[in-house]
Design a protein around this motif. Sequence first.
Motif, PDB file in Angstrom:
ATOM      1  N   THR A  44       0.868  -1.175   0.000  1.00 61.81           N
ATOM      2  CA  THR A  44       0.000   0.000   0.000  1.00 61.81           C
ATOM      3  C   THR A  44       0.910   1.231   0.000  1.00 61.81           C
ATOM      4  O   THR A  44       1.136   1.865   1.033  1.00 61.81           O
ATOM      5  N   GLY A  45       1.495   1.508  -1.163  1.00 59.37           N
ATOM      6  CA  GLY A  45       2.511   2.558  -1.275  1.00 59.37           C
ATOM      7  C   GLY A  45       3.861   2.019  -0.808  1.00 59.37           C
ATOM      8  O   GLY A  45       3.928   1.146   0.075  1.00 59.37           O
ATOM      9  N   SER A  46       4.944   2.528  -1.400  1.00 58.37           N
ATOM     10  CA  SER A  46       6.261   2.008  -1.001  1.00 58.37           C
ATOM     11  C   SER A  46       6.609   2.430   0.422  1.00 58.37           C
ATOM     12  O   SER A  46       7.408   1.793   1.100  1.00 58.37           O
ATOM     13  N   GLU A  47       5.986   3.510   0.891  1.00 56.48           N
ATOM     14  CA  GLU A  47       6.141   3.935   2.280  1.00 56.48           C
ATOM     15  C   GLU A  47       5.889   2.756   3.242  1.00 56.48           C
ATOM     16  O   GLU A  47       6.605   2.575   4.225  1.00 56.48           O
ATOM     17  N   GLN A  48       4.859   1.984   2.923  1.00 56.75           N
ATOM     18  CA  GLN A  48       4.549   0.831   3.776  1.00 56.75           C
ATOM     19  C   GLN A  48       5.723  -0.158   3.797  1.00 56.75           C
ATOM     20  O   GLN A  48       5.998  -0.785   4.824  1.00 56.75           O
ATOM     21  N   GLY A  49       6.419  -0.270   2.671  1.00 61.38           N
ATOM     22  CA  GLY A  49       7.548  -1.195   2.595  1.00 61.38           C
ATOM     23  C   GLY A  49       8.678  -0.771   3.526  1.00 61.38           C
ATOM     24  O   GLY A  49       9.349  -1.621   4.123  1.00 61.38           O
ATOM     25  N   ILE A  50       8.902   0.535   3.643  1.00 61.71           N
ATOM     26  CA  ILE A  50       9.970   1.006   4.544  1.00 61.71           C
ATOM     27  C   ILE A  50       9.628   0.552   5.965  1.00 61.71           C
ATOM     28  O   ILE A  50      10.467   0.005   6.692  1.00 61.71           O
ATOM     29  N   TYR A  51       8.370   0.740   6.339  1.00 62.88           N
ATOM     30  CA  TYR A  51       7.931   0.347   7.682  1.00 62.88           C
ATOM     31  C   TYR A  51       8.096  -1.167   7.888  1.00 62.88           C
ATOM     32  O   TYR A  51       8.608  -1.631   8.906  1.00 62.88           O
ATOM     33  N   THR A  70      18.140  12.990   3.115  1.00 65.09           N
ATOM     34  CA  THR A  70      17.338  11.860   2.610  1.00 65.09           C
ATOM     35  C   THR A  70      15.844  12.149   2.724  1.00 65.09           C
ATOM     36  O   THR A  70      15.427  13.212   3.192  1.00 65.09           O
ATOM     37  N   TYR A  71      15.047  11.167   2.320  1.00 67.50           N
ATOM     38  CA  TYR A  71      13.590  11.263   2.327  1.00 67.50           C
ATOM     39  C   TYR A  71      13.062  11.293   3.776  1.00 67.50           C
ATOM     40  O   TYR A  71      13.282  10.335   4.524  1.00 67.50           O
ATOM     41  N   PRO A  72      12.363  12.353   4.175  1.00 69.83           N
ATOM     42  CA  PRO A  72      11.956  12.487   5.580  1.00 69.83           C
ATOM     43  C   PRO A  72      10.987  11.406   6.047  1.00 69.83           C
ATOM     44  O   PRO A  72      10.979  11.055   7.218  1.00 69.83           O
ATOM     45  N   ILE A 112      21.178  -0.596   5.740  1.00 68.78           N
ATOM     46  CA  ILE A 112      21.595   0.590   4.973  1.00 68.78           C
ATOM     47  C   ILE A 112      20.410   0.999   4.113  1.00 68.78           C
ATOM     48  O   ILE A 112      19.931   0.204   3.294  1.00 68.78           O
ATOM     49  N   TYR A 113      19.929   2.220   4.302  1.00 70.23           N
ATOM     50  CA  TYR A 113      18.805   2.720   3.501  1.00 70.23           C
ATOM     51  C   TYR A 113      19.337   3.697   2.461  1.00 70.23           C
ATOM     52  O   TYR A 113      20.037   4.652   2.806  1.00 70.23           O
ATOM     53  N   THR A 114      19.006   3.456   1.188  1.00 70.03           N
ATOM     54  CA  THR A 114      19.476   4.374   0.152  1.00 70.03           C
ATOM     55  C   THR A 114      18.401   4.613  -0.903  1.00 70.03           C
ATOM     56  O   THR A 114      17.583   3.724  -1.184  1.00 70.03           O
ATOM     57  N   VAL A 115      18.397   5.825  -1.456  1.00 68.04           N
ATOM     58  CA  VAL A 115      17.556   6.161  -2.611  1.00 68.04           C
ATOM     59  C   VAL A 115      18.566   6.472  -3.724  1.00 68.04           C
ATOM     60  O   VAL A 115      18.943   7.620  -3.918  1.00 68.04           O
ATOM     61  N   PRO A 116      19.044   5.433  -4.442  1.00 67.31           N
ATOM     62  CA  PRO A 116      20.229   5.646  -5.273  1.00 67.31           C
ATOM     63  C   PRO A 116      19.968   6.361  -6.598  1.00 67.31           C
ATOM     64  O   PRO A 116      20.913   6.850  -7.211  1.00 67.31           O
ATOM     65  N   ASP A 149      13.350   2.977  -4.556  1.00 60.27           N
ATOM     66  CA  ASP A 149      13.545   3.413  -5.942  1.00 60.27           C
ATOM     67  C   ASP A 149      12.243   3.899  -6.605  1.00 60.27           C
ATOM     68  O   ASP A 149      11.773   3.303  -7.570  1.00 60.27           O
ATOM     69  N   PRO A 150      11.685   5.010  -6.101  1.00 53.10           N
ATOM     70  CA  PRO A 150      10.428   5.455  -6.723  1.00 53.10           C
ATOM     71  C   PRO A 150      10.627   6.161  -8.061  1.00 53.10           C
ATOM     72  O   PRO A 150       9.658   6.353  -8.789  1.00 53.10           O
ATOM     73  N   TYR A 151      11.863   6.579  -8.384  1.00 54.11           N
ATOM     74  CA  TYR A 151      12.032   7.526  -9.498  1.00 54.11           C
ATOM     75  C   TYR A 151      12.772   6.988 -10.714  1.00 54.11           C
ATOM     76  O   TYR A 151      12.857   7.684 -11.719  1.00 54.11           O
ATOM     77  N   SER A 152      13.348   5.766 -10.677  1.00 56.36           N
ATOM     78  CA  SER A 152      14.240   5.396 -11.795  1.00 56.36           C
ATOM     79  C   SER A 152      13.509   5.261 -13.128  1.00 56.36           C
ATOM     80  O   SER A 152      14.137   5.369 -14.183  1.00 56.36           O
ATOM     81  N   SER A 180       3.286   5.566  -7.606  1.00 57.98           N
ATOM     82  CA  SER A 180       2.855   6.904  -7.195  1.00 57.98           C
ATOM     83  C   SER A 180       3.418   8.010  -8.076  1.00 57.98           C
ATOM     84  O   SER A 180       2.815   9.066  -8.193  1.00 57.98           O
ATOM     85  N   LYS A 181       4.585   7.798  -8.673  1.00 54.96           N
ATOM     86  CA  LYS A 181       5.258   8.931  -9.302  1.00 54.96           C
ATOM     87  C   LYS A 181       4.919   9.105 -10.780  1.00 54.96           C
ATOM     88  O   LYS A 181       5.214  10.148 -11.338  1.00 54.96           O
ATOM     89  N   TRP A 182       4.363   8.087 -11.438  1.00 56.47           N
ATOM     90  CA  TRP A 182       3.952   8.324 -12.834  1.00 56.47           C
ATOM     91  C   TRP A 182       2.544   7.797 -13.142  1.00 56.47           C
ATOM     92  O   TRP A 182       2.074   7.908 -14.249  1.00 56.47           O
ATOM     93  N   LEU A 187      -3.882   5.984  -5.554  1.00 56.31           N
ATOM     94  CA  LEU A 187      -4.248   4.559  -5.617  1.00 56.31           C
ATOM     95  C   LEU A 187      -3.517   3.761  -4.553  1.00 56.31           C
ATOM     96  O   LEU A 187      -3.945   2.672  -4.182  1.00 56.31           O
ATOM     97  N   ARG A 188      -2.407   4.291  -4.064  1.00 56.84           N
ATOM     98  CA  ARG A 188      -1.581   3.658  -3.032  1.00 56.84           C
ATOM     99  C   ARG A 188      -1.144   2.246  -3.442  1.00 56.84           C
ATOM    100  O   ARG A 188      -1.449   1.261  -2.754  1.00 56.84           O
ATOM    101  N   VAL A 189      -0.451   2.150  -4.543  1.00 58.55           N
ATOM    102  CA  VAL A 189       0.088   0.843  -4.935  1.00 58.55           C
ATOM    103  C   VAL A 189       1.596   0.966  -5.179  1.00 58.55           C
ATOM    104  O   VAL A 189       2.041   1.739  -6.028  1.00 58.55           O
TER     105      VAL A 189
END
Length: 356
Positions: A44-51, A70-72, A112-116, A149-152, A180-182, A187-189
């Motif tokens: 339900t959004g990649s945010e949920q994955g971080i949690y 980094t992403y707050p 290690i958390y990264t948004v490469p 990786d929301p933006y690649s 979410s980004k394109w 929809l939160r997927v």
Amino acid sequence: VLDQGPDPLRYGPAEGVPVLRELIAQRLRLAGMDIAPSQVLILTGSEQGIYMVAQALLRPGDGVVVEAPTYPGALRTFRSLGAQLHPVPLDKEGMRLDVLEGVLAYQRPKLIYTVPTFQNPTGITMSLDRRRGLLELAWRYRVPILEDDPYSDLRYEGQHIPLIQALDRRNYVIYLSTFSKWLFPGLRVGWMVAPRGVASRLVGIKRSLDLCTSPLSQFIVFELIRRGVDHLDRILRIYRARRDALLSALDRHCRGFMEWGRPQGGFFVWCTLREGIQMEALQEEALRAGVAFISGKPFFLEGFDGERHLRLNFPRLPEGRIEEGIQRLALALRQAASRPEPKVEKAGELGTPPVV
Ligand SMILES: Cc1ncc(COP(=O)(O)O)c(C=O)c1O
């Protein structure tokens, strides 16, 4: 749609609707990942994955390496679970591995958390060498990597750089991404690709959070992608034009007041104010000029000087509005630059602090 699987208005599998998992796996294979649909877990959004990853791998007090800035949202999540954050600065090629190695050796973090790629907030993309070096360190110190990786998919120029997950031969990377980004953030997927060793634990956590991601949202995403093959191409054309409009407006109006990067993709242009312009003054002047931006502060941990930076976001506005916004920002910069430097208070001048 209804004959593609379960009824979109009933509960679905915790792992996600099979047709969508298959579609995502196909797309990821094109991006160089060697994976099966069973490894894709819908979120339900990649945010949920971080949690979920933090919940699965961390106990209170465990260390997490984060990029600075980094992403707050990630900072908030790691903090909410009691993690100790270890910031590692970025340069033009991404996370600084010399600093990272010291942190891995002496702090013994657990993640290690990264948004490469097209990082939030800097727009920086980690180079191929850095990605390889990061993996070597992760393997050596036995620390898993969370690749967010929301933006690649949103690359406007330059060559695709392999995902860290695709370079990993030892199952150290958990990969996150999102529609979410394109497509539509509402929809939160999002989705995750996890090594087999932790996948079942993550599914258990997912089930306890929300049983499943809305099957209706998943079917909508599936249908939109199945029918609109050129949607991403269209988005790329539009966003590229907006990025170019922003960069050229900055060039014409803001030179001398700040410096900025030229992102090859993503959403953000990261600016650094020249000495002598105070963020507080700039924010007041921007309000007066009728333009909004985000200061760098929320992207850093306490003690870092986020106040020297601005994050500008270009996908949401048409070119004409971008030009107007940057003209207003330039006016605010000029006004802020002409203000006298604030007086540094001498000890004692502040008097006794009020007791609250
Ligand atoms: C780096 C990063 N990760 C995760 C997210 C959350 O995205 P989602 O809408 O998929 O939860 C964002 C959104 O801005 C982001 O920038």
